[in-house]
Write a protein that holds these residues in place. Sequence first.
Motif, PDB file in Angstrom:
ATOM      1  N   LEU A  67     -17.608 106.927  12.030  1.00 26.53           N
ATOM      2  CA  LEU A  67     -16.221 107.357  11.851  1.00 26.53           C
ATOM      3  C   LEU A  67     -15.282 106.726  12.872  1.00 26.53           C
ATOM      4  O   LEU A  67     -14.182 106.279  12.518  1.00 26.53           O
ATOM      5  N   GLY A  71     -12.643 103.853  11.570  1.00 28.46           N
ATOM      6  CA  GLY A  71     -11.217 104.171  11.701  1.00 28.46           C
ATOM      7  C   GLY A  71     -10.471 103.142  12.526  1.00 28.46           C
ATOM      8  O   GLY A  71      -9.359 102.732  12.183  1.00 28.46           O
ATOM      9  N   LEU A  96     -11.684 112.267  17.764  1.00 28.71           N
ATOM     10  CA  LEU A  96     -13.014 112.355  17.165  1.00 28.71           C
ATOM     11  C   LEU A  96     -14.093 112.615  18.222  1.00 28.71           C
ATOM     12  O   LEU A  96     -14.991 113.425  18.005  1.00 28.71           O
TER      13      LEU A  96
END
Length: 124
Positions: A67, A71, A96
């Motif tokens: 992730l 991103g 995150l």
Amino acid sequence: MPYSASQKSETPGAVAPVIWYLLNLLALPVIGFLVLLSIAMKSGDDNPIRRAHSKAGVYMSILGAVLISSGVLIAWLIHGNTGSFWTFAIVWAIVLHTSFVLWGMVSLAQAIGDKPPYFPRKLM
């Protein structure tokens, strides 16, 4: 009235994988993941709670890396090397990373209480 510490129960050992998950995030990134991966691979016949915490830690480590990097990559493809990209990338990574550390802290509390982690049961 018996002293409560005299009651001995077998601990499932679920705290160790969660500690290594948190060490992977906070202090020893690659080494922590490798130790966590080896714990998960060796936990075939262990206590189900320890197995659940070790598998959840491995899955969350991989999910976090995917992730964060995806991103940042998508933001770089959209914005290029601009101030807008760097602002997004730093905020994205911090948010995150912090959320994965918080999940690890909740998982540590669950492991101390001999409960399974908050994670989909079909993946454990």
